[in-house]
Design a protein around this motif. Structure first.
Motif, mmCIF file in Angstrom:
data_model
loop_
_atom_site.group_PDB
_atom_site.id
_atom_site.type_symbol
_atom_site.label_atom_id
_atom_site.label_comp_id
_atom_site.label_asym_id
_atom_site.label_seq_id
_atom_site.Cartn_x
_atom_site.Cartn_y
_atom_site.Cartn_z
ATOM 1 N N MET A 168 0.834 -1.182 0.000
ATOM 2 C CA MET A 168 0.000 0.000 0.000
ATOM 3 C C MET A 168 0.879 1.245 0.000
ATOM 4 O O MET A 168 1.731 1.433 0.872
ATOM 5 C CB MET A 168 -0.902 0.008 1.232
ATOM 6 C CG MET A 168 -1.887 1.173 1.282
ATOM 7 S SD MET A 168 -3.235 0.995 0.074
ATOM 8 C CE MET A 168 -4.174 -0.368 0.801
ATOM 9 N N VAL A 169 0.695 2.120 -0.993
ATOM 10 C CA VAL A 169 1.427 3.373 -1.098
ATOM 11 C C VAL A 169 0.434 4.494 -1.356
ATOM 12 O O VAL A 169 -0.249 4.503 -2.398
ATOM 13 C CB VAL A 169 2.482 3.323 -2.232
ATOM 14 C CG1 VAL A 169 3.195 4.672 -2.333
ATOM 15 C CG2 VAL A 169 3.487 2.211 -1.986
ATOM 16 N N ASP A 170 0.332 5.432 -0.403
ATOM 17 C CA ASP A 170 -0.597 6.571 -0.529
ATOM 18 C C ASP A 170 -2.021 6.108 -0.807
ATOM 19 O O ASP A 170 -2.742 6.661 -1.651
ATOM 20 C CB ASP A 170 -0.142 7.530 -1.634
ATOM 21 C CG ASP A 170 1.203 8.169 -1.336
ATOM 22 O OD1 ASP A 170 1.511 8.323 -0.135
ATOM 23 O OD2 ASP A 170 1.940 8.480 -2.288
ATOM 24 N N GLY A 171 -2.423 5.052 -0.119
ATOM 25 C CA GLY A 171 -3.788 4.569 -0.247
ATOM 26 C C GLY A 171 -4.052 3.701 -1.456
ATOM 27 O O GLY A 171 -5.188 3.276 -1.676
ATOM 28 N N GLU A 172 -3.008 3.409 -2.244
ATOM 29 C CA GLU A 172 -3.183 2.578 -3.429
ATOM 30 C C GLU A 172 -2.259 1.361 -3.366
ATOM 31 O O GLU A 172 -1.130 1.447 -2.872
ATOM 32 C CB GLU A 172 -2.881 3.375 -4.698
ATOM 33 C CG GLU A 172 -3.848 4.535 -4.949
ATOM 34 C CD GLU A 172 -3.556 5.221 -6.263
ATOM 35 O OE1 GLU A 172 -2.652 4.737 -6.990
ATOM 36 O OE2 GLU A 172 -4.199 6.233 -6.573
#
Length: 245
Positions: A168-172
């Motif tokens: 998960m990176v910045d909600g994605e």
């Protein structure tokens, strides 16, 4: 011009990595120059898989056999494939002109490669080939992008493929590189392959500095001599200046 092309083919990718700021984690190589069994296995791997294309023009067969505890007779029978004499330097089996024609430039000499590249770089490099259909030999390398060398150890390692994991990176959810994994079709297990590469790098470390252990031994005795000499010099100095003071 051919030597210049060979130089750029071998060193330029490393310069590009530094310039772009893209860094690859280097694993620590298991170096132990006192382990003759490891050095012997490394020499066997080099002679069987590397000496066809790469030379060691500053290292003699006889010196190598002697340092590694191998008799000349066994060395000539199992580790020499070029027809050279035991007193000759280690040369490639492939003619230089043919190598230059096949690869674009003759593969570099590896006598000092461990000193130039570093053992951790070599250890990681030989373990980070991966399948890339767009490359001429079907493989690429994480440490040496756009490498022009085939993965000669692939029959031992197996088909190396990139693996990814979702994070998960910045909600994605994105895919992140997770390493190289063998497809399982190699002659060795992952642990056995890592050991083989470690032995090979250990051998390359030795050829870059054949006198290292001897120099370290001499250096220790030199330090002992200096310490003992200092004691005598100090006592002499005290005796000399005793009457003056």
């Amino acid at each position: 011009m051919k030597k210049l092309m060979c130089f750029f083919a071998f060193f330029l990718p490393g310069v590009v990595l530094a310039a772009t700021g893209h860094e690859v984690h280097l694993d620590e190589a298991p170096i132990d120059l006192t382990d003759k069994a490891s050095l012997q296995r490394g020499a066997k791997t080099f002679m069987n898989y590397c000496s066809g294309c790469h030379s060691m023009k500053y290292q003699r067969y006889q010196r190598t056999f002697s340092d590694l505890g191998i008799s000349d007779e066994l060395g000539e029978e199992y580790l020499q494939f070029t027809g050279d004499k035991v007193t000759d330097y280690i040369t490639r089996a492939m003619p230089e002109t043919a190598a230059a024609g096949w690869f674009g430039a003759a593969p570099p000499d590896l006598t000092l490669v461990a000193r130039v590249r570093g053992v951790d770089w070599l250890y990681t490099y030989l373990r980070t080939f991966y399948v890339d259909p767009e490359r001429p030999f079907g493989v690429n390398n994480k440490v040496f992008p756009e490498v022009g060398m085939p993965h000669v150890l692939q029959p031992l390692q197996g088909t190396p493929v990139e693996t990814f994991e979702e994070v998960m990176v910045d909600g994605e959810m994105v895919k992140r590189y997770a390493g190289i994994k063998s497809a399982g079709d190699g002659a060795l297990s992952p642990e056995e392959y890592d050991q083989l590469v470690g032995d090979l790098v250990n051998f390359l470390k030795y050829t870059g500095e054949p006198f290292r252990l001897q120099s370290e031994k001499i250096g220790k005795w030199a330090l002992v001599f200096i310490i003992v000499l200092f004691v005598f010099v100090y006592l002499l100095k005290k005796d000399y200046w005793r009457e003056i003071h």
